[in-house]
Design a protein around this motif. Sequence first.
Motif, PDB file in Angstrom:
ATOM      1  N   LEU A  51       0.812  -1.208   0.000  1.00  0.00           N
ATOM      2  CA  LEU A  51       0.000   0.000   0.000  1.00  0.00           C
ATOM      3  C   LEU A  51       0.851   1.265   0.000  1.00  0.00           C
ATOM      4  CD1 LEU A  51      -2.662  -1.068   2.624  1.00  0.00           C
ATOM      5  CD2 LEU A  51      -2.908  -1.051   0.143  1.00  0.00           C
ATOM      6  N   GLY A  52       0.806   1.998  -1.085  1.00  0.00           N
ATOM      7  CA  GLY A  52       1.501   3.265  -1.173  1.00  0.00           C
ATOM      8  C   GLY A  52       3.009   3.190  -1.277  1.00  0.00           C
ATOM      9  N   SER A  53       3.557   2.008  -1.478  1.00  0.00           N
ATOM     10  CA  SER A  53       4.996   1.893  -1.537  1.00  0.00           C
ATOM     11  C   SER A  53       5.398   0.679  -2.385  1.00  0.00           C
ATOM     12  CB  SER A  53       5.569   1.736  -0.118  1.00  0.00           C
ATOM     13  OG  SER A  53       6.971   1.807  -0.155  1.00  0.00           O
ATOM     14  N   ARG A  54       6.691   0.501  -2.562  1.00  0.00           N
ATOM     15  CA  ARG A  54       7.214  -0.627  -3.318  1.00  0.00           C
ATOM     16  C   ARG A  54       8.651  -0.855  -2.916  1.00  0.00           C
ATOM     17  NH1 ARG A  54      10.794   1.750  -6.434  1.00  0.00           N
ATOM     18  NH2 ARG A  54      10.412   3.786  -7.282  1.00  0.00           N
ATOM     19  N   THR A  55       9.151  -2.031  -3.249  1.00  0.00           N
ATOM     20  CA  THR A  55      10.564  -2.307  -3.039  1.00  0.00           C
ATOM     21  C   THR A  55      11.333  -1.843  -4.264  1.00  0.00           C
ATOM     22  OG1 THR A  55      10.485  -4.477  -4.078  1.00  0.00           O
ATOM     23  CG2 THR A  55      10.005  -4.382  -1.716  1.00  0.00           C
ATOM     24  N   ASP A  56      12.624  -1.792  -4.143  1.00  0.00           N
ATOM     25  CA  ASP A  56      13.465  -1.613  -5.321  1.00  0.00           C
ATOM     26  C   ASP A  56      13.425  -2.908  -6.124  1.00  0.00           C
ATOM     27  OD1 ASP A  56      14.264   0.947  -4.569  1.00  0.00           O
ATOM     28  OD2 ASP A  56      15.983   0.186  -3.431  1.00  0.00           O
ATOM     29  N   LEU A  57      13.670  -2.811  -7.415  1.00  0.00           N
ATOM     30  CA  LEU A  57      13.774  -4.023  -8.223  1.00  0.00           C
ATOM     31  C   LEU A  57      15.062  -4.740  -7.848  1.00  0.00           C
ATOM     32  CD1 LEU A  57      12.713  -2.933 -11.811  1.00  0.00           C
ATOM     33  CD2 LEU A  57      11.420  -4.319 -10.194  1.00  0.00           C
ATOM     34  N   HIS A  77      14.752  -7.799   1.894  1.00  0.00           N
ATOM     35  CA  HIS A  77      13.646  -6.932   1.460  1.00  0.00           C
ATOM     36  C   HIS A  77      12.393  -7.107   2.314  1.00  0.00           C
ATOM     37  CE1 HIS A  77      15.788  -5.659  -2.168  1.00  0.00           C
ATOM     38  NE2 HIS A  77      16.128  -6.925  -2.344  1.00  0.00           N
ATOM     39  N   VAL A  78      11.849  -8.308   2.326  1.00  0.00           N
ATOM     40  CA  VAL A  78      10.556  -8.539   2.983  1.00  0.00           C
ATOM     41  C   VAL A  78      10.641  -8.272   4.484  1.00  0.00           C
ATOM     42  CG1 VAL A  78       8.777 -10.263   3.450  1.00  0.00           C
ATOM     43  CG2 VAL A  78       9.844 -10.156   1.196  1.00  0.00           C
TER      44      VAL A  78
END
Length: 137
Positions: A51-57, A77-78
């Motif tokens: 929600l409203g965000s993402r990780t880097d690829l 990451h997680v």
Amino acid sequence: MSSDESRFSLQSDSRRTFIWRTPGTRYHQENTIERHRYGGAGWLVWAGIILGSRTDLHVQSVTMTGHIYRDVILEQHVRLFRFAMGAEFLFMDDNARPHRANIVDECLQSEDITRMDWPAYSPDLNPIEHVWDMLGR
């Protein structure tokens, strides 16, 4: 958090060649194409959205295994997103074989990460599959 990876091949991804030829010429030499069935070079790309965000690829040139999934994806990451979100964090992956390895289950339990029950091979339900579709095109 929705999480998924996709493999992008540096060769043709469909491995299909459409040939129009006159009837009876199917096996003529000019209509035959030699194919190599090894996987070829490619890149594995992983991402997570929340929600409203993402990780880097995360991009790597190896095949995803349970060990890589645990050591790179979950640990780097997680886990960080889980601590930022708190107790309400719910993790979703696509039930791929590396995601179901015992070492992955043990890692998720030790980090107190709740995984959503999810039917295997359900790309229409996973929102990140639409991102891979757009990138593939």
